[in-house]
Each structure stands twice: as structure tokens, then as C-alpha cells.
Design a protein around this motif. Structure first.
Motif, PDB file in Angstrom:
ATOM      1  N   THR A 182      68.265   6.107  -2.418  1.00  0.00           N
ATOM      2  CA  THR A 182      67.918   6.189  -3.836  1.00  0.00           C
ATOM      3  C   THR A 182      66.607   6.923  -4.095  1.00  0.00           C
ATOM      4  N   ASP A 183      65.751   7.046  -3.064  1.00  0.00           N
ATOM      5  CA  ASP A 183      64.460   7.735  -3.245  1.00  0.00           C
ATOM      6  C   ASP A 183      64.672   9.242  -3.170  1.00  0.00           C
ATOM      7  N   GLU A 184      65.221   9.800  -4.259  1.00  0.00           N
ATOM      8  CA  GLU A 184      65.565  11.222  -4.255  1.00  0.00           C
ATOM      9  C   GLU A 184      64.721  12.043  -5.222  1.00  0.00           C
ATOM     10  N   ASN A 185      63.704  11.444  -5.816  1.00  0.00           N
ATOM     11  CA  ASN A 185      62.894  12.153  -6.807  1.00  0.00           C
ATOM     12  C   ASN A 185      61.739  12.908  -6.154  1.00  0.00           C
ATOM     13  N   THR A 186      61.368  14.010  -6.785  1.00  0.00           N
ATOM     14  CA  THR A 186      60.181  14.750  -6.360  1.00  0.00           C
ATOM     15  C   THR A 186      58.936  13.939  -6.714  1.00  0.00           C
ATOM     16  N   THR A 187      58.028  13.830  -5.783  1.00  0.00           N
ATOM     17  CA  THR A 187      56.831  13.012  -6.008  1.00  0.00           C
ATOM     18  C   THR A 187      55.566  13.818  -5.769  1.00  0.00           C
ATOM     19  N   LEU A 188      54.490  13.369  -6.404  1.00  0.00           N
ATOM     20  CA  LEU A 188      53.154  13.926  -6.203  1.00  0.00           C
ATOM     21  C   LEU A 188      52.211  12.775  -5.893  1.00  0.00           C
ATOM     22  N   GLY A 189      51.586  12.834  -4.754  1.00  0.00           N
ATOM     23  CA  GLY A 189      50.640  11.794  -4.364  1.00  0.00           C
ATOM     24  C   GLY A 189      49.357  12.395  -3.826  1.00  0.00           C
ATOM     25  N   VAL A 190      48.310  11.572  -3.811  1.00  0.00           N
ATOM     26  CA  VAL A 190      46.996  12.065  -3.384  1.00  0.00           C
ATOM     27  C   VAL A 190      46.332  11.035  -2.472  1.00  0.00           C
ATOM     28  N   ARG A 191      45.716  11.540  -1.412  1.00  0.00           N
ATOM     29  CA  ARG A 191      44.849  10.731  -0.564  1.00  0.00           C
ATOM     30  C   ARG A 191      43.447  11.312  -0.635  1.00  0.00           C
ATOM     31  N   ALA A 192      42.489  10.520  -1.090  1.00  0.00           N
ATOM     32  CA  ALA A 192      41.105  10.989  -1.231  1.00  0.00           C
ATOM     33  C   ALA A 192      40.195  10.188  -0.316  1.00  0.00           C
ATOM     34  N   ARG A 193      39.305  10.903   0.365  1.00  0.00           N
ATOM     35  CA  ARG A 193      38.370  10.260   1.281  1.00  0.00           C
ATOM     36  C   ARG A 193      36.943  10.740   1.033  1.00  0.00           C
ATOM     37  N   ILE A 194      36.027   9.808   1.015  1.00  0.00           N
ATOM     38  CA  ILE A 194      34.593  10.116   0.999  1.00  0.00           C
ATOM     39  C   ILE A 194      34.013   9.552   2.294  1.00  0.00           C
ATOM     40  N   GLU A 195      33.291  10.394   3.029  1.00  0.00           N
ATOM     41  CA  GLU A 195      32.794   9.997   4.341  1.00  0.00           C
ATOM     42  C   GLU A 195      31.276  10.151   4.428  1.00  0.00           C
ATOM     43  N   PHE A 196      30.644   9.152   4.996  1.00  0.00           N
ATOM     44  CA  PHE A 196      29.202   9.173   5.241  1.00  0.00           C
ATOM     45  C   PHE A 196      28.995   9.226   6.758  1.00  0.00           C
ATOM     46  N   VAL A 197      28.440  10.322   7.227  1.00  0.00           N
ATOM     47  CA  VAL A 197      28.210  10.505   8.655  1.00  0.00           C
ATOM     48  C   VAL A 197      26.708  10.425   8.902  1.00  0.00           C
ATOM     49  N   THR A 198      26.291   9.364   9.572  1.00  0.00           N
ATOM     50  CA  THR A 198      24.870   9.070   9.755  1.00  0.00           C
ATOM     51  C   THR A 198      24.505   9.159  11.234  1.00  0.00           C
ATOM     52  N   SER A 199      23.331   9.708  11.494  1.00  0.00           N
ATOM     53  CA  SER A 199      22.809   9.739  12.859  1.00  0.00           C
ATOM     54  C   SER A 199      21.340   9.346  12.833  1.00  0.00           C
ATOM     55  N   PHE A 200      20.974   8.423  13.691  1.00  0.00           N
ATOM     56  CA  PHE A 200      19.593   7.948  13.749  1.00  0.00           C
ATOM     57  C   PHE A 200      18.809   8.610  14.871  1.00  0.00           C
ATOM     58  N   THR A 201      19.501   9.055  15.905  1.00  0.00           N
ATOM     59  CA  THR A 201      18.824   9.649  17.063  1.00  0.00           C
ATOM     60  C   THR A 201      19.221  11.104  17.303  1.00  0.00           C
ATOM     61  N   GLY A 202      20.230  11.582  16.591  1.00  0.00           N
ATOM     62  CA  GLY A 202      20.745  12.919  16.838  1.00  0.00           C
ATOM     63  C   GLY A 202      21.885  12.928  17.825  1.00  0.00           C
ATOM     64  N   GLN A 203      22.078  11.833  18.552  1.00  0.00           N
ATOM     65  CA  GLN A 203      23.170  11.715  19.515  1.00  0.00           C
ATOM     66  C   GLN A 203      24.170  10.633  19.134  1.00  0.00           C
ATOM     67  N   ASP A 204      23.775   9.716  18.270  1.00  0.00           N
ATOM     68  CA  ASP A 204      24.672   8.644  17.842  1.00  0.00           C
ATOM     69  C   ASP A 204      25.311   8.997  16.498  1.00  0.00           C
ATOM     70  N   THR A 205      26.351   8.258  16.105  1.00  0.00           N
ATOM     71  CA  THR A 205      27.042   8.494  14.832  1.00  0.00           C
ATOM     72  C   THR A 205      27.466   7.166  14.228  1.00  0.00           C
ATOM     73  N   LEU A 206      27.040   6.930  13.002  1.00  0.00           N
ATOM     74  CA  LEU A 206      27.554   5.816  12.202  1.00  0.00           C
ATOM     75  C   LEU A 206      28.473   6.430  11.152  1.00  0.00           C
ATOM     76  N   PHE A 207      29.765   6.119  11.235  1.00  0.00           N
ATOM     77  CA  PHE A 207      30.768   6.747  10.374  1.00  0.00           C
ATOM     78  C   PHE A 207      31.335   5.713   9.409  1.00  0.00           C
ATOM     79  N   THR A 208      31.240   6.015   8.117  1.00  0.00           N
ATOM     80  CA  THR A 208      31.760   5.137   7.077  1.00  0.00           C
ATOM     81  C   THR A 208      32.676   5.954   6.165  1.00  0.00           C
ATOM     82  N   ARG A 209      33.897   5.482   5.983  1.00  0.00           N
ATOM     83  CA  ARG A 209      34.854   6.222   5.145  1.00  0.00           C
ATOM     84  C   ARG A 209      35.437   5.306   4.077  1.00  0.00           C
TER      85      ARG A 209
END
Length: 540
Positions: free
Chosen positions: A202-229
């Protein structure tokens, strides 16, 4: 030279001791000899000094070894050697002695200092004689006058840049965090197929959907990564009566509620070990390489979940810890543990008593063009996400007559993945996966599940940054079962997928593609299903 003279002015005791120990070019003989082993400097202005007749000196010595009373064990040997052999401003006595323990007069100090300064000036003049001439200086001054207007303009621009930089620094988002984002917009439709497992699609209709992401990429030492999405996703896969062919970028409930979708912290432990601590929404690609150029986490590469990575990787997800150690640039070992219910304190849940996946993978890269992954995953209550209804345990609770929360099964999965760059623009890849799952409730029993695929990629086809791909394989199929009521898949369904990811600009890609499923749900009685999708990805 100015620095040298300043040094002499502020350090007279040091210079006096140096010259005393090393004597001088015009040394004078005094009556008597010192009875001490270390030099002493008399600086009292009341002391009287008897002028003695100057004795004849030898010619300038060129090596400290020419002085018979100087030994390498003498405490000032290195200083004397430098003044004799490097600067050439020290002479000995006619009998080839130096007499380093005799007293130093002020006259001798002045003569020795003058000799050494003359030699230093001579060396400086020789070294800088050819660096710049008066004519060069005049030319530079003339150029400065001729381009004074341009220099003034440049100075003004530099001042403006400094002002703007100061403003940006004062108003910047963060000194440690980079803000980035991604929007995936998808138009999809069921292009072909009417019935699967006796039910009409029954799922025969054309659909439009969106996935949106905002990401915060943090580094305290230049070698580490704190990733928040933070993510919101209302994309849905069409329900065709089987998990086969589901879309890799689809969400779960179709709403646009935003939530923290991923949160992890990674850091190096030594030079060759990387550690990642994942708070939620962790996946296999956070722990190790999935060895597939089409794995773009839904935003890039394959359109389907099956085409993105070997399905056995989907048996690990949640929160936990991962460690990767590189034995060399050709061999790495990854270990990881993720819990599916880490924050649930109820019985049969939690970090260690609920669903989980534990991964071990050896990644081998014998050359820049070849990568191989050997994978083992042990999991509990973590079903496959794509494949037939039987292979993904869609109806296991009903089959066993148990409430959903009482279903329990463990799995051991084995996979091999490979990617081979035939040329810079042709990449051959693929994988094979085997899963053995055992029911821990009811009458028990176990099942065998297989899947495989061959992929062919064409990087930079048509335009640099673009990617064309073809995927052909068999989604997870239950090949044998001794669990009562859970029958094996009698037939074989094939997954065929093609897409072209066109790099419209640095920040925009457009990807049209089709997914063709023959005999969906591994049932020859079902209609072939064709799903079409047009994905546009915006990155910023």
C-alpha cells in the motif's frame, strides 16, 4: 658584537676568570709560583702589583697540544682549547709551557682581552663582508621611497585585517569547537511491485523527507575529539512487507523531533592506540573501518542499508567503549563493546545485563589500494536490520508465544570484507557474512543466516568528487533452522542497486538511484520490487 660587549660588562668576574685561567698573548713572568690548584682573582683596588720585566713569548700556538703543561684532565682545558684553536688569541712561553696556575696581573688581563676582541672583530668583519654593500642599502632606500604609497596601502590593509581578526576572535562561536551541519533531502517512490507474502503493498505514494544534523566537533588538545550531534529525521522507507531494501537514511517514527543522536569522546592512548567512549547512538563505523567505499552513513554512497555495509555490523549499537591499536600502517586491531540499553535500570537491561554487541576486527592493508577486514561479533538480542523476515526475527515473539520483552537470543557473526582499487577510478569490493543465532527461551534451537555482496565503484566519474556505484548480492537469508515454527527461507532473493552521486559543488551532492529486489523476502511467489530515490545532500 654589541651583545658580546654587554656580556663582558655584566660578567667581569667570568671574563676575568676565563682570561686568568687561559693566560694571555703577552704574558709577564712574576716572582714565585702559586701553590694552589684552582685559580684565584684578586680584585681589591688596594692591592699593589709589581711590574716585572716582560719575558719573551713564543709565536702563536695553533693547537693546545703544543703546550706541554696542559692536560686534558685540567678543569679549564675546553675553554683554553677553544681560545687557542677556534679564535687563535693565546700564546705560550718560549719553553712551550702555559703556566696556568700563575697569578694574573691587570696589565695581562687588558692585553689578553684586547687580543681576543681584535680577533673576534676580525672574524665578524670577514663573515659579514659580502652580505650587504652601501650600494645595496642605497638601492633598498630608493625602492622604499618609490613604493611608499603602496607600502602605506599595504600597512592599512594589514591594520584592517588585524582589526577584523580581533573582532572575529571576540565574537567567535568557540575557541575549541567547530560547528558543522548536514541536510539530506530525499524524494522516494515505489516504482514496481504489487504483492509480497500475499499482501498488497500500500505504500505506493511519492514521498519527500528530510534528515537534518547539527554537529559540534570539539578538541581540547588538538588530538582528541568530543563529538556531539543533534538530529531530526522524518524520512521513512516504504513498507513492502519485508525489511529488505530499506533506506540507509530513513528514521524510525517519521517525526521531526530533534534529539542528541550521537555523543562520543575519542583520544589517543600513546602513539598507536585510539580510544573512543560512546554515550549513545554508537555504531560499528565508530569503532572500526567497514571496508566499503559506499559507507557514507546515509548522506553519501549507497542508498540502502544493505549496500552501506556488511549487515552483520548492524548487530552492534548503543553506548560503550572502543579501542583500536595500529601495529603498523598495514595492520590494525579494533575491539568494541556497545550496549543497546545502557540507561535502563529495569531487570534484564542496563549496561551489561541487556542487549549488547561485542566486536573484534583485524584490518589489513597490504597496499594503498587493498583493504581487508576480518570481523567477529558476539551479540545478545541484537537482530539484523535488513534481510528476510525470518533472518531478522521479525515474528520471533509470536512464534515462541512469548511477550516481546521475554525474547532472548544470542548470536555469533563472522564477516570478511575487501576493497581493491583496480585503478584510481575503479574500485572492486564486497563482503560475505555468516550468523549463527541461538534461542535462549522456549525449546531453544538455533539458525544459520548468510549474506554476501559484490560492489563496483567508479570514483570521480564525470567530475572530481562524484561517485557511481553498483551493488549486487543476497541480503541476509535464513538457510537452516531448528527453532520450532521458524522455517528457513525456501528461495533466494537478489539485491541489485545502482546510483550516481554527482558533486554539484563543494557543499552539494545529488544522488539518483534505484534498488531492485528479485523475489523479495526470499520468496519466488512475491513480485519483484523496484524502489527509486533521489537524494540531495547539503553539507556546511
Amino acid at each position: 658584537m654589541q651583545k658580546f660587549c654587554k656580556y663582558l660588562l655584566v660578567n667581569p668576574a667570568v671574563c676575568g676568570a676565563m682570561l686568568f685561567v687561559n693566560s694571555v698573548a703577552f704574558a709577564g713572568e712574576t716572582s714565585g709560583k702559586s701553590e694552589i690548584n684552582q685559580p684565584q682573582v684578586v680584585a681589591s683596588p688596594d692591592a699593589t702589583t709589581q711590574n716585572t720585566s716582560q719575558v719573551q713569548i713564543t709565536g702563536q700556538v695553533t693547537s693546545v697540544s703544543q703546550l706541554s703543561d696542559i692536560q686534558t684532565t685540567d678543569w679549564a682545558f675546553q675553554a683554553l682549547q677553544s681560545l687557542v684553536e677556534r679564535y687563535g688569541c693565546i700564546a705560550g712561553y718560549p719553553n712551550s709551557t702555559y703556566r696556568g696556575n700563575r697569578a694574573l696581573t691587570r696589565y695581562e688581563f687588558a692585553a689578553g682581552l684586547n687580543a681576543c676582541l681584535d680577533r673576534v672583530n676580525e672574524l665578524i668583519a670577514t663573515a659579514t663582508a659580502d652580505l650587504v654593500s652601501k650600494q645595496d642599502l642605497a638601492t633598498l632606500q630608493k625602492l622604499q621611497e618609490n613604493f611608499s604609497a603602496e607600502l602605506a596601502t599595504l600597512r592599512g590593509r594589514v591594520d584592517a585585517v588585524e582589526a577584523k581578526t580581533a573582532e572575529l576572535e571576540a565574537n567567535q562561536f568557540s575557541t575549541t569547537t567547530k560547528l558543522q551541519g548536514e541536510v539530506v533531502a530525499v524524494v522516494s517512490d515505489l516504482l514496481s511491485g504489487n504483492t509480497v507474502n500475499g499482501a498488497e503493498i500500500t505504500d505506493e505514494n511519492t514521498t519527500l523527507g528530510v534528515r537534518a544534523r547539527i554537529e559540534f566537533v570539539t578538541s581540547f588538545t588538538g588530538q582528541d575529539t568530543l563529538f556531539t550531534r543533534i538530529q531530526a529525521n522524518n524520512i521513512l522507507s516504504p513498507d513492502i512487507g519485508t525489511p529488505e531494501g530499506n533506506l540507509s537514511f530513513a528514521g524510525e517514527d517519521g517525526n521531526t523531533n530533534a534529539a542528541i543522536d550521537a555523543l562520543f569522546y575519542s583520544f589517543p592512548l600513546g602513539e598507536k592506540t585510539q580510544v573512543i567512549a560512546i554515550a549513545n547512538a554508537g555504531a560499528a563505523d565508530d569503532l572500526t573501518s567497514t571496508v566499503n567505499i559506499f559507507d557514507g552513513d546515509g548522506a553519501f554512497g549507497a542508498l540502502s542499508t544493505f549496500g552501506t555495509r556488511n549487515p552483520i555490523y548492524n548487530q552492534i549499537g548503543g553506548a560503550g567503549l572502543g579501542v583500536t591499536h595500529e601495529f603498523s600502517d598495514k595492520l590494525a586491531l579494533s575491539l568494541g563493546y556497545l550496549s543497546g540499553t545502557p540507561n535502563d535500570p529495569t531487570p534484564n537491561n542496563g549496561l551489561f545485563n541487556g542487549s549488547y554487541g561485542a566486536l573484534a576486527q583485524l584490518t589489513i592493508q597490504p597496499s594503498d589500494r587493498i583493504s581487508i577486514g576480518l570481523t567477529y561479533i558476539n551479540s545478545y538480542n541484537q537482530p539484523l536490520l535488513t534481510g528476510s523476515n525470518a533472518a531478522t526475527f521479525q515474528n520471533i515473539a509470536d512464534i515462541q508465544g512469548l511477550p516481546e520483552e521475554q525474547v532472548a537470543f544470542s548470536s555469533n557473526s563472522y564477516g570478511v570484507q575487501a576493497s581493491i582499487g583496480i585503478t584510481d577510478n575503479i574500485v572492486l569490493g564486497g563482503w560475505a557474512g555468516y550468523t549463527n543465532s541461538q534461542s535462549l527461551r522456549g525449546n531453544g534451537g538455533d539458525v544459520d543466516i548468510w549474506n554476501y555482496a559484490v560492489t563496483l565503484g567508479f570514483p570521480d566519474l564525470g567530475k572530481k568528487g562524484s561517485l557511481a556505484g553498483i551493488i549486487a548480492g543476497m541480503e541476509p537469508r535464513l538457510t537452516s533452522s531448528n527453532i520450532a515454527g521458524l522455517d528457513r527461507d525456501a528461495d533466494t532473493s537478489y539485491h541489485l542497486e545502482a546510483f550516481y552521486q554527482y558533486q554539484l559543488s563543494d557543499n552539494i551532492t545529488i544522488t539518483p538511484g534505484v534498488i531492485w529486489l528479485t523475489s523479495p523476502d526470499h520468496n519466488d511467489d512475491n513480485d519483484d520490487v523496484v524502489i527509486g530515490a533521489l537524494r540531495t545532500t547539503f553539507s556546511f
